[in-house]
Design a protein around this motif. Structure first.
Motif, PDB file in Angstrom:
ATOM      1  N   ASP A   1       0.848  -1.194   0.000  1.00 20.25           N
ATOM      2  CA  ASP A   1       0.000   0.000   0.000  1.00 20.25           C
ATOM      3  C   ASP A   1       0.885   1.245   0.000  1.00 20.25           C
ATOM      4  OD1 ASP A   1      -1.689   2.081   0.696  1.00 20.25           O
ATOM      5  OD2 ASP A   1      -2.807   0.902   2.165  1.00 20.25           O
ATOM      6  N   ARG A   2       0.862   1.961  -1.094  1.00 23.04           N
ATOM      7  CA  ARG A   2       1.707   3.167  -1.173  1.00 23.04           C
ATOM      8  C   ARG A   2       1.191   4.276  -0.269  1.00 23.04           C
ATOM      9  NH1 ARG A   2       5.499   3.755  -5.618  1.00 23.04           N
ATOM     10  NH2 ARG A   2       5.263   6.000  -5.589  1.00 23.04           N
ATOM     11  N   ASP A   3      -0.130   4.431  -0.169  1.00 27.05           N
ATOM     12  CA  ASP A   3      -0.674   5.467   0.727  1.00 27.05           C
ATOM     13  C   ASP A   3      -0.235   5.206   2.151  1.00 27.05           C
ATOM     14  OD1 ASP A   3      -1.905   7.195  -0.916  1.00 27.05           O
ATOM     15  OD2 ASP A   3      -3.965   6.482  -0.558  1.00 27.05           O
ATOM     16  N   LEU A   4      -0.338   3.943   2.541  1.00 27.08           N
ATOM     17  CA  LEU A   4       0.047   3.564   3.891  1.00 27.08           C
ATOM     18  C   LEU A   4       1.508   3.941   4.135  1.00 27.08           C
ATOM     19  CD1 LEU A   4      -1.100   2.032   6.375  1.00 27.08           C
ATOM     20  CD2 LEU A   4      -0.025  -0.001   5.453  1.00 27.08           C
ATOM     21  N   TRP A   5       2.336   3.662   3.154  1.00 22.80           N
ATOM     22  CA  TRP A   5       3.747   4.034   3.262  1.00 22.80           C
ATOM     23  C   TRP A   5       3.902   5.548   3.426  1.00 22.80           C
ATOM     24  CZ3 TRP A   5       8.182   2.157   4.605  1.00 22.80           C
ATOM     25  CH2 TRP A   5       8.478   0.800   4.437  1.00 22.80           C
ATOM     26  N   PHE A   6       3.203   6.304   2.574  1.00 23.57           N
ATOM     27  CA  PHE A   6       3.330   7.769   2.660  1.00 23.57           C
ATOM     28  C   PHE A   6       2.854   8.282   4.010  1.00 23.57           C
ATOM     29  CE2 PHE A   6       3.637   7.889  -2.067  1.00 23.57           C
ATOM     30  CZ  PHE A   6       4.824   8.600  -2.121  1.00 23.57           C
ATOM     31  N   PHE A   7       1.707   7.768   4.496  1.00 25.36           N
ATOM     32  CA  PHE A   7       1.181   8.233   5.787  1.00 25.36           C
ATOM     33  C   PHE A   7       2.136   7.849   6.918  1.00 25.36           C
ATOM     34  CE2 PHE A   7      -3.366   7.631   3.902  1.00 25.36           C
ATOM     35  CZ  PHE A   7      -3.172   8.747   3.113  1.00 25.36           C
ATOM     36  N   TYR A   8       2.698   6.656   6.798  1.00 26.27           N
ATOM     37  CA  TYR A   8       3.632   6.184   7.821  1.00 26.27           C
ATOM     38  C   TYR A   8       4.894   7.060   7.815  1.00 26.27           C
ATOM     39  CZ  TYR A   8       6.762   3.018  10.368  1.00 26.27           C
ATOM     40  OH  TYR A   8       7.656   2.476  11.267  1.00 26.27           O
ATOM     41  N   LEU A   9       5.425   7.318   6.613  1.00 24.10           N
ATOM     42  CA  LEU A   9       6.650   8.132   6.533  1.00 24.10           C
ATOM     43  C   LEU A   9       6.387   9.562   6.999  1.00 24.10           C
ATOM     44  CD1 LEU A   9       8.088   6.752   3.153  1.00 24.10           C
ATOM     45  CD2 LEU A   9       8.969   6.309   5.465  1.00 24.10           C
ATOM     46  N   GLU A  10       5.179  10.049   6.714  1.00 25.15           N
ATOM     47  CA  GLU A  10       4.787  11.382   7.191  1.00 25.15           C
ATOM     48  C   GLU A  10       4.788  11.374   8.732  1.00 25.15           C
ATOM     49  OE1 GLU A  10       1.317  13.562   5.133  1.00 25.15           O
ATOM     50  OE2 GLU A  10       0.511  12.938   7.058  1.00 25.15           O
ATOM     51  N   ALA A  11       4.237  10.312   9.306  1.00 29.55           N
ATOM     52  CA  ALA A  11       4.201  10.206  10.764  1.00 29.55           C
ATOM     53  C   ALA A  11       5.616  10.131  11.343  1.00 29.55           C
ATOM     54  CB  ALA A  11       3.392   8.980  11.186  1.00 29.55           C
ATOM     55  N   LEU A  12       6.572   9.654  10.527  1.00 27.80           N
ATOM     56  CA  LEU A  12       7.973   9.629  10.987  1.00 27.80           C
ATOM     57  C   LEU A  12       8.705  10.926  10.627  1.00 27.80           C
ATOM     58  CD1 LEU A  12       9.220   6.012  10.028  1.00 27.80           C
ATOM     59  CD2 LEU A  12       8.275   6.788  12.191  1.00 27.80           C
ATOM     60  N   ALA A  13       7.931  11.932  10.194  1.00 27.99           N
ATOM     61  CA  ALA A  13       8.447  13.278   9.891  1.00 27.99           C
ATOM     62  C   ALA A  13       9.312  13.365   8.629  1.00 27.99           C
ATOM     63  CB  ALA A  13       9.194  13.843  11.105  1.00 27.99           C
ATOM     64  N   PHE A  14       9.078  12.483   7.653  1.00 24.24           N
ATOM     65  CA  PHE A  14       9.707  12.643   6.332  1.00 24.24           C
ATOM     66  C   PHE A  14       8.843  13.605   5.522  1.00 24.24           C
ATOM     67  CE2 PHE A  14      11.390   8.413   7.422  1.00 24.24           C
ATOM     68  CZ  PHE A  14      12.711   8.514   7.001  1.00 24.24           C
ATOM     69  N   ASP A  15       9.475  14.506   4.748  1.00 26.71           N
ATOM     70  CA  ASP A  15       8.643  15.341   3.871  1.00 26.71           C
ATOM     71  C   ASP A  15       8.352  14.556   2.583  1.00 26.71           C
ATOM     72  OD1 ASP A  15      10.724  15.645   2.027  1.00 26.71           O
ATOM     73  OD2 ASP A  15      11.421  17.525   2.913  1.00 26.71           O
ATOM     74  N   ASP A  16       7.552  15.168   1.686  1.00 30.44           N
ATOM     75  CA  ASP A  16       7.083  14.418   0.513  1.00 30.44           C
ATOM     76  C   ASP A  16       8.236  13.927  -0.373  1.00 30.44           C
ATOM     77  OD1 ASP A  16       4.655  13.543  -0.962  1.00 30.44           O
ATOM     78  OD2 ASP A  16       5.587  14.741  -2.558  1.00 30.44           O
ATOM     79  N   ALA A  17       9.194  14.828  -0.642  1.00 31.26           N
ATOM     80  CA  ALA A  17      10.312  14.441  -1.523  1.00 31.26           C
ATOM     81  C   ALA A  17      11.128  13.323  -0.885  1.00 31.26           C
ATOM     82  CB  ALA A  17      11.204  15.657  -1.789  1.00 31.26           C
ATOM     83  N   GLN A  18      11.331  13.435   0.432  1.00 34.36           N
ATOM     84  CA  GLN A  18      12.086  12.382   1.126  1.00 34.36           C
ATOM     85  C   GLN A  18      11.325  11.052   1.080  1.00 34.36           C
ATOM     86  OE1 GLN A  18      12.352  14.378   4.895  1.00 34.36           O
ATOM     87  NE2 GLN A  18      14.512  14.904   4.590  1.00 34.36           N
ATOM     88  N   ALA A  19      10.001  11.151   1.282  1.00 35.67           N
ATOM     89  CA  ALA A  19       9.190   9.928   1.280  1.00 35.67           C
ATOM     90  C   ALA A  19       9.280   9.235  -0.079  1.00 35.67           C
ATOM     91  CB  ALA A  19       7.745  10.259   1.620  1.00 35.67           C
ATOM     92  N   ARG A  20       9.217  10.020  -1.154  1.00 37.81           N
ATOM     93  CA  ARG A  20       9.309   9.427  -2.502  1.00 37.81           C
ATOM     94  C   ARG A  20      10.658   8.727  -2.685  1.00 37.81           C
ATOM     95  NH1 ARG A  20       5.044  10.487  -5.461  1.00 37.81           N
ATOM     96  NH2 ARG A  20       3.702  11.985  -4.396  1.00 37.81           N
ATOM     97  N   SER A  21      11.678   9.380  -2.205  1.00 32.81           N
ATOM     98  CA  SER A  21      13.012   8.810  -2.329  1.00 32.81           C
ATOM     99  C   SER A  21      13.140   7.509  -1.508  1.00 32.81           C
ATOM    100  CB  SER A  21      14.006   9.870  -1.857  1.00 32.81           C
ATOM    101  OG  SER A  21      15.293   9.484  -2.096  1.00 32.81           O
ATOM    102  N   ILE A  22      12.495   7.490  -0.352  1.00 34.38           N
ATOM    103  CA  ILE A  22      12.512   6.259   0.475  1.00 34.38           C
ATOM    104  C   ILE A  22      11.786   5.127  -0.278  1.00 34.38           C
ATOM    105  CG2 ILE A  22      11.526   5.193   2.566  1.00 34.38           C
ATOM    106  CD1 ILE A  22      13.874   6.769   3.379  1.00 34.38           C
ATOM    107  N   LEU A  23      10.654   5.489  -0.907  1.00 31.08           N
ATOM    108  CA  LEU A  23       9.909   4.439  -1.635  1.00 31.08           C
ATOM    109  C   LEU A  23      10.727   3.875  -2.800  1.00 31.08           C
ATOM    110  CD1 LEU A  23       6.088   5.131  -1.757  1.00 31.08           C
ATOM    111  CD2 LEU A  23       7.503   4.068  -0.035  1.00 31.08           C
ATOM    112  N   THR A  24      11.481   4.742  -3.471  1.00 29.97           N
ATOM    113  CA  THR A  24      12.356   4.255  -4.544  1.00 29.97           C
ATOM    114  C   THR A  24      13.360   3.262  -3.966  1.00 29.97           C
ATOM    115  OG1 THR A  24      12.122   6.394  -5.602  1.00 29.97           O
ATOM    116  CG2 THR A  24      13.907   4.999  -6.410  1.00 29.97           C
TER     117      THR A  24
END
Ligand code: HAM
Length: 437
Positions: free
Chosen positions: A164-187
């Motif tokens: 679940d990509r949304d779940l990943w984004f929400f989780y990374l947001e909760a860990l205080a990653f910003d959007d660009a960082q979150a995308r890079s983590i998903l890559t």
């Protein structure tokens, strides 16, 4: 010189290969029809713009693109998703919901050809538009399972890994990653299985060092393999978004369980999919032994129809590839034997008997029987040999003597029994002899 070769990664389908591919398409079509999907088709050549900044960097780099004689920038389609979004988007108002469509076609990616990866390959695509609820995911994952189980493959042969990509984004947001960082983590997560720690290199290059505790939490999340583990991991976060995702996860897994499909599906947050447009659930089908590339991939892409200029229309879908499916069937001994036998072989005495034989052959063919005969005059005896070699069930014998009596001889080639029937009865006799074959 040995003549012209086909291009690397492009295949020729000799009749035997073609019939194997047809078998795959037939099972997919059957599954799609049973699930109530309607078939469509689309152009193979599209405006380059359709894929720019939509399919993602990886596919963009693999495009077969050129400028046509009208100075248009065009590309051979690398996938169906942007095209089907345009088609559905253009008619969205007039289409009955839910819109459940499928297609089978050829796609082109300039990939390094390797086992399971070619430059021209076939995909079956199935997509549902206009359904925002996770019911659409249940329907599609169940269809994907049927698209493989239809060949006789079982839960021991393949599994669907759900993430679940949304779940990943929400989780990374909760860990205080910003959007660009979150995308890079998903890559990085997308590459983690193949590359291990190396996968985080591009993150650190772009965003600086990744703190050890954060990396540990990312890796722990990536290793989640069950709903219970997922629920426990999300417990500490009082996030509405995360709870809503968890409710959807329950719905999908319970729905698939009710269909008796649980054994085919595993929770696997290590899957994030390389394509850029996915927004929620993503899933991939893999061979259990794990020595093949992905069999299929898909997910939810709620923004793509809007992104290409149409209404806001939620969508989910997947594509399954014929190359990896074919390899898996071969490995498991599930490739059907190639049968190329006619129903009937007509043995014709000579030039004088051709007219009568031709009249019957043509009528039998028009009724749907597969009938063959020697195109040129061949000795009578040799024709019987040819008839057996073709694997035909029946031989119809048009000899001068028989025709003079107004009869045709019918030989059952499996037991060599013969009988004479009046010419007027040929049709009914053949039907009786071949019915139930
Ligand atoms: P994809 O993961 O890029 O997804 O491709 C789906 C499947 O197509 C792969 O799992 C693989 O079996 C097959 N495939 C892809 N590239 C090749 C290749 N070079 N050679 C042989 N087989 C290949 C998509 O294409 C998405 N558009 C799927 C989708 C539909 N998402 C939503 N709707």
């Amino acid at each position: 010189m040995a003549g012209f070769q086909s291009l690397p990664g492009f295949r020729e389908f000799f009749p035997e290969d073609f019939s194997r591919r047809q078998h795959i398409f037939r099972i997919w079509r059957q599954a799609a029809r049973a699930y109530g999907f309607q078939e469509y088709d689309a152009p193979v050549l599209e405006p380059l713009e359709l894929y720019k900044a939509k399919s993602g960097d990886e596919i963009e780099a693999q495009l077969f693109s050129f400028t046509d004689k009208g100075d248009r920038d065009v590309a051979l389609r690398p996938e169906m998703t942007p095209t089907v979004c345009r088609m559905v988007g253009a008619k969205a108002g007039a289409l009955k919901r839910p819109i459940k469509w499928f297609s089978i076609g050829e796609f082109y990616r300039y990939e390094r050809a390797q086992k399971g990866r070619l430059r021209a390959f076939n995909q079956f695509n199935a997509d549902i538009f206009g359904e925002v609820g996770a019911e659409a995911e249940i329907e599609l994952i169940a269809l994907l399972i049927q698209c493989l189980a239809g060949f006789g493959l079982t839960q021991d042969d393949f599994s669907i890994r759900l993430s679940d990509r949304d779940l990943w984004f929400f989780y990374l947001e909760a860990l205080a990653f910003d959007d660009a960082q979150a995308r890079s983590i998903l890559t990085a997560i997308d590459r983690y299985e193949k590359m291990g720690d190396e996968a985080f290199k591009s993150y650190t290059e772009a965003h600086g060092a990744l703190a050890d505790d954060k990396k540990a939490r990312v890796l722990a999340f990536l290793k989640i393999r069950s709903l219970a583990e997922l629920t426990a991991a999300l417990q500490p976060f009082a996030s509405e978004k995360l709870s809503a995702r968890l409710a959807d996860w329950r719905k999908v897994l319970h729905g698939l369980a009710a269909m008796g499909l649980s054994d085919f599906v595993s929770v696997d947050l290590g899957v994030v999919r390389g394509l850029a447009y996915y927004t929620g659930f993503v899933f991939e089908a893999f061979d259990r032994k794990g020595d093949l590339r992905a069999l299929a991939g898909g997910g939810r892409y709620n923004d793509l129809v809007k992104k290409i200029g149409y209404a806001d229309l939620p969508a989910v879908g997947f594509a399954i590839g014929a190359v990896t499916t074919g390899l898996l069937l071969e490995q498991r001994g599930l490739t059907p034997t190639f049968v190329n036998a006619p129903d009937i072989y007509a043995v014709i005495g000579g030039e004088a008997e051709r007219a009568a034989a031709f009249a019957d052959i043509c009528a039998l063919r028009a009724a749907g029987w597969r009938v063959e005969y020697p195109l040129k005059d061949v000795a009578f005896g040799k024709q019987f040999k040819l008839a057996s070699e073709t694997g035909a069930k029946l031989a119809l014998i048009y000899g001068g003597e028989e025709l003079a009596k107004g009869v045709v001889k019918i030989r059952d080639l499996s037991d060599r029994s013969e009988r004479e029937v009046p010419r007027t009865d040929v049709f009914a006799t053949v039907r009786d002899a071949l019915s139930g074959q």
